[in-house]
Scaffold this motif. Sequence first.
Motif, PDB file in Angstrom:
ATOM      1  N   PHE A 229     -19.283 -38.650   7.842  1.00  0.00           N
ATOM      2  CA  PHE A 229     -18.041 -39.032   7.157  1.00  0.00           C
ATOM      3  C   PHE A 229     -16.800 -38.377   7.739  1.00  0.00           C
ATOM      4  O   PHE A 229     -15.694 -38.683   7.317  1.00  0.00           O
ATOM      5  CB  PHE A 229     -18.152 -38.715   5.664  1.00  0.00           C
ATOM      6  CG  PHE A 229     -19.155 -39.576   4.955  1.00  0.00           C
ATOM      7  CD1 PHE A 229     -18.824 -40.869   4.581  1.00  0.00           C
ATOM      8  CD2 PHE A 229     -20.436 -39.120   4.701  1.00  0.00           C
ATOM      9  CE1 PHE A 229     -19.755 -41.682   3.944  1.00  0.00           C
ATOM     10  CE2 PHE A 229     -21.368 -39.930   4.061  1.00  0.00           C
ATOM     11  CZ  PHE A 229     -21.030 -41.213   3.687  1.00  0.00           C
ATOM     12  N   CYS A 230     -16.996 -37.435   8.672  1.00  0.00           N
ATOM     13  CA  CYS A 230     -15.851 -36.695   9.189  1.00  0.00           C
ATOM     14  C   CYS A 230     -14.816 -37.597   9.844  1.00  0.00           C
ATOM     15  O   CYS A 230     -13.648 -37.267   9.907  1.00  0.00           O
ATOM     16  CB  CYS A 230     -16.312 -35.645  10.196  1.00  0.00           C
ATOM     17  SG  CYS A 230     -16.849 -34.121   9.407  1.00  0.00           S
TER      18      CYS A 230
ATOM     19  N   CYS B  15     -18.427 -33.121   3.828  1.00  0.00           N
ATOM     20  CA  CYS B  15     -18.937 -31.832   4.307  1.00  0.00           C
ATOM     21  C   CYS B  15     -17.893 -30.730   4.315  1.00  0.00           C
ATOM     22  O   CYS B  15     -18.188 -29.613   4.744  1.00  0.00           O
ATOM     23  CB  CYS B  15     -19.576 -31.985   5.688  1.00  0.00           C
ATOM     24  SG  CYS B  15     -18.409 -32.088   7.050  1.00  0.00           S
TER      25      CYS B  15
ATOM     26  N   CYS C 263     -19.854 -34.495  10.570  1.00  0.00           N
ATOM     27  CA  CYS C 263     -20.880 -35.244   9.872  1.00  0.00           C
ATOM     28  C   CYS C 263     -20.501 -36.736   9.945  1.00  0.00           C
ATOM     29  O   CYS C 263     -19.488 -37.108  10.530  1.00  0.00           O
ATOM     30  CB  CYS C 263     -21.018 -34.790   8.418  1.00  0.00           C
ATOM     31  SG  CYS C 263     -19.823 -35.527   7.279  1.00  0.00           S
TER      32      CYS C 263
ATOM     33  N   CYS D 108     -12.867 -33.602   5.389  1.00  0.00           N
ATOM     34  CA  CYS D 108     -13.972 -34.561   5.243  1.00  0.00           C
ATOM     35  C   CYS D 108     -14.369 -34.688   3.770  1.00  0.00           C
ATOM     36  O   CYS D 108     -14.461 -33.707   3.038  1.00  0.00           O
ATOM     37  CB  CYS D 108     -15.157 -34.105   6.073  1.00  0.00           C
ATOM     38  SG  CYS D 108     -16.614 -35.128   5.816  1.00  0.00           S
TER      39      CYS D 108
HETATM   40 ZN   LIG Z   1     -17.939 -34.287   7.411  1.00  0.00          ZN
END
Ligand SMILES: [Zn+2]
Lengths: 708, 708
Positions: free
Chosen positions: A533-534, A637, A531, A634
């Motif tokens: 933010f990963c 997610c 995602c 993360c």
């Molecule tokens: Zn993520």
Amino acid sequence: MDTEIRQKSGAQLLQYAPFSSCVDPRFWYKLSQLKLEKYKLSEESVNIDGFFSNVSTLGMGLRVSVDESSFERNSGIGHNLLPMRGTLMNKNTLDGFRDLDKKALLQEVGKELWKQIQNGQALENPTILNSFLLLTFADLKKYRFYFWFAFPALLHPSTPVYASSIHDIAEEMNPKQVASLGDAYSNIPAESPSKQFFIVTLLNDNCDIASLATFNEKVEEWRRNSATKFYLGFADPSQLEANPGWSLRNFIALIHHLWYPDLGDEVKVLCLRMEYGKGGSNVAKSICVTVQLSSLLAETPDFPGTIGWEKNLKGNMGPRMADLSSSLDPIRLAESAVSLNLQLMRWRLVPSLDLEKVEQTRCLLLGAGTLGCNIARCLLGWGVREITFVDSGKISFSNPVRQSLFVHEDCLEGGKNKAEAAARALQLIFPPVRSRGEALHIPMPGHPVSKAEEESLKSAVARLEELVASHDVVFLVMDSRESRWLPTLLGAVHQKLVITAALGFDSFLVMRHGLKTCSVDPGGDSPPLACYFCGDVVAPGNSMKARTLDQQCTVTRPGISMIAAAYAAELAVSVIQHPLGGGAPGISLEKFGEEDVGNEREADCVLGKVPHMIRGFLSAWHQLGPATPAFSQCTACSEKVIEAYKSEGLEFLLKVFESSAYLEELTGLKKLQEESFDAEVWVMDDTDDDETEDHDDLRGSVEDAASS
Amino acid sequence: MDTEIRQKSGAQLLQYAPFSSCVDPRFWYKLSQLKLEKYKLSEESVNIDGFFSNVSTLGMGLRVSVDESSFERNSGIGHNLLPMRGTLMNKNTLDGFRDLDKKALLQEVGKELWKQIQNGQALENPTILNSFLLLTFADLKKYRFYFWFAFPALLHPSTPVYASSIHDIAEEMNPKQVASLGDAYSNIPAESPSKQFFIVTLLNDNCDIASLATFNEKVEEWRRNSATKFYLGFADPSQLEANPGWSLRNFIALIHHLWYPDLGDEVKVLCLRMEYGKGGSNVAKSICVTVQLSSLLAETPDFPGTIGWEKNLKGNMGPRMADLSSSLDPIRLAESAVSLNLQLMRWRLVPSLDLEKVEQTRCLLLGAGTLGCNIARCLLGWGVREITFVDSGKISFSNPVRQSLFVHEDCLEGGKNKAEAAARALQLIFPPVRSRGEALHIPMPGHPVSKAEEESLKSAVARLEELVASHDVVFLVMDSRESRWLPTLLGAVHQKLVITAALGFDSFLVMRHGLKTCSVDPGGDSPPLACYFCGDVVAPGNSMKARTLDQQCTVTRPGISMIAAAYAAELAVSVIQHPLGGGAPGISLEKFGEEDVGNEREADCVLGKVPHMIRGFLSAWHQLGPATPAFSQCTACSEKVIEAYKSEGLEFLLKVFESSAYLEELTGLKKLQEESFDAEVWVMDDTDDDETEDHDDLRGSVEDAASS
Ligand SMILES: [Zn+2]
Ligand SMILES: [Zn+2]
């Protein structure tokens, strides 16, 4: 059908599936316009074009359609539609319509057709074997249109026609030969007469398709080489097992008149039926009819009788009437025009495109800035009907020149709310769209709320969750990084397709957050897709520096937002078209070799490849499409975060809003930072061209956001 | 400046160039809003942010600016602007404004500054040496704003300061050392205090920049190694040869108080001045001041006096007044907001961007369909003020969802003219734009006109030529290939920059027609760039097939037009920014190796590369940038055609409109065809994905047009 039936032992009476007509309302609209502006009181016949198709995937059956474009000859019909020439006779009065001698009219047409068969012109242009008559009366006061179609068919031979066999093409040819036939047929342009009637010769595994005009030559080839097989063929819109389409009727008249007894006692006719599936088009649903020519009378009438007036919906021979008094409403016209435009994609180019799936997709746009506005426009162009905007901002004076749903007036008196104004603008563009706007503020990590604000925060979270749950695709196009966190989490919780777009000065990132079930590479074992933010090793909202970059938002080249928005919408539509939807595997575009071009793979949909992300760099006119795996720690997610939200709900969120450091504790990121803190992570310089080289770096792959 | 002047033999009195203030009208707008909604009757001081710059290319001089964003602290100022902290004191009445004891106020500020110098906090955050006071009274009834800026400077030391030398940096360092200094300085983020005041150490060719807080350590290093040179430095917005900026005044107070006599009798101060040029930024315009510390009194006042109130425009010590009764007009506000947004690009990221050049570019859009609408929007975003549309079409019901300047209402009653409606829409978005629309029909090769139509054709040609001649960039974004011929010819005749964009279902072509002077590769001998027709071996309008493809126009993926339009506008702006304009060499993007990334070359402008064309393929999320040479037998841009038009004028055109075969005769294409006619040229299948592989084929590189 009124085919006469007479028995004959050992053979099957040939019965033809008739054409049926289909009139788009815009045909009537255009006719009204032409009647008023051009034809006026003239009752002269007008040449028009209809179209039909032998591609079963299009679901048109035996329909012959006319629409607005029917009045423009040579209007370029595309590869999956076949043109049919028609003659329009519009009468000035209902009496004139009623009193016309329809039988005599059809005989006239039949006479002309027979003449062209006799003099051989029909061999040069066999499409005249398929034609229609359209008799109309337009009551322009009441917007009622009376009409009657005829698909003229010669009653020749005068005795019934029998087939000694009607069987699948698989009984006639091996798969290689069928494939070769399909290839040969695909290569014929839709406008060519040989797309409708043709000669097929088969030698070994090679099929050849030739014009009817080459008959003598081809027959000679066939006679010379006994290994050659010889067929006559036609584009068959019928999908019935034992009944070829109406076109065969005039074709047999031609065959019998011109080539019997030269051809022998029997001739094999290929009824060519196309379909599209994985791997492109094929003709495997075609059938082969062995026509008994020997059973036919050797006759040469001056001209044979002609039949073909269409039955009305009650099954009677009689005209039909279209009452458009309501559908000439401009909004309905817009609906019909837009849907026709979309259908053309299917009809002409991508028969397996599932437009209904796109139309039914409910889209949530979090952000109504440059990206949100342009994405909504692109979705509208794709036929999406339900679009919800969320944005708490007001339209400022600098917005309209870049945010394509706003005008100067929207900025007056402090500025309208962006979400509501964008929703309203969509309705002004296309009234049937169901668009809504909500001035909801999205809570963010590291932005604590006071006790007094807790209630409103609670309702904001609940509303956002409702919105995510009630839409199919969520676009994250807001202008701050932190505000993407909660929607990313909610998207993961509800397993929705989430598309993120973010802008730099002359670069952009468009990516999809994959569902849990989707993977970086097609196949079972690979990890799910990352995602937004990963790639981060700090929680959103925890960095002064990051916030500063976010706020450089408006400083982008104007083209960047258009490009990113188009990619975001097109990526969403591609995913929707993939059989696995949001679970479609994401693959790095760089992994495609030249040999992959044109090959369908698991990561493809009917529109092409379905990547994980696209990063573009305008200064180099260049883009990349890496795919990266989800990060187990993360902050948005990962399982830990999803679990914490599921079990603690608002309590959990309050801790995160209070301090985003909580997320770092929870996910173990903090420990990771302590173990190997690399100060260089911070020195992200988004004006630095070098970032073009950083794309393989996971940290580099997440760009700071900018949309409004 | 009120610097006292006292002579001293063998040395030069240091005189400082003062800051001057600059207030964006939106600052007042925001202040009015805050006053009404937030401050109300409070007279409490408010922290605000101004900005200044030591980048001479930005042309800001010694100005300290405040604008709308000044009220948001940490609003992320970018790399070329330096923040300056300020204190706003807004008085409720004009009396309060007048009666405030301004001298006492300044002493207060000076006291605080002196305290921070004494306790060493100024070393941690030396930006406090640069600060301002802003005293205001807002008369919200008359929209008049009274204001007075002060840039506080300590009167310490109390005796004048002398420099034993003021010289260019080139006398101080060799070019390598200067470059090293520039690099070190560029790497410091704008927000860092060390961007404004710092320590420079030089060893061999390596410059190092460090925070003032490391003073002791750095001095020790310098003393240990006699090869090291030691400087104090500051960001100097002055461009005067012998006068450093105002900031040096407080810096010397700090230096003298904290480091004299430790530093010795003299200290070298680098007045760091940046500029941008070919190859990026440099600090070559910096100067070096050798300050005579020994001449100064060793004094430690409780607190020194403070000066700094700004003179008004008459040169008196007194306040200024901004009368915004007219400029609070929303249209002026929009103008100011849009221009600020554009300036931010320059200020923050691309100092050498020439926005005026873009603003003055007159753009002619031939076609107001999907491409025309989106290109106009993108140009508007870039600040282009003069846009003319030409389109004879009417807006139909299917248009608004894809043609971004139209709404449903435009389709009613037969539909408005596209060009006029598009021009009007631009004004609704941004009232100051000078947009016009003309419903001109563009004559086409192979479309003969009757004697009766000759007059109107003549005036259409004349008008089109007038339009081409009176604009700087011509965008060819119409929906038929033939209609591009005449404008291509006229563009070549008048040597205008012509940008063509054309769409396929999921592919696009954007290209520029180069001027005669521009070449495929940078350098002298290479041929000029191809136009849209250079790849053709038949004249436009001479092919039924081509016409058919053209008319498939609306069948495109909605995103394609947005992407192509953005590329077309951005390509135009890139060319405009190139020093050679339309004569910029075009180079194949594929020729760039990894080693070229970040290197400026002759084919680059400040925005990056300036390619000849971009071909994009959405199904593969891929694009190419080939460059192809002009064809000496081109039917549109070759010498023969241009000469024929110049000598025969309308007579020549009439022959071409009568039959495009005339063009083939004239250019010798006919002979070429006879010599080597390759029927395969015709079998262009624009649904075939294989075209992605055809890009190096000249024929393949010209795609059929589709825009409306
Ligand atoms: Zn993520
Ligand atoms: Zn040319």
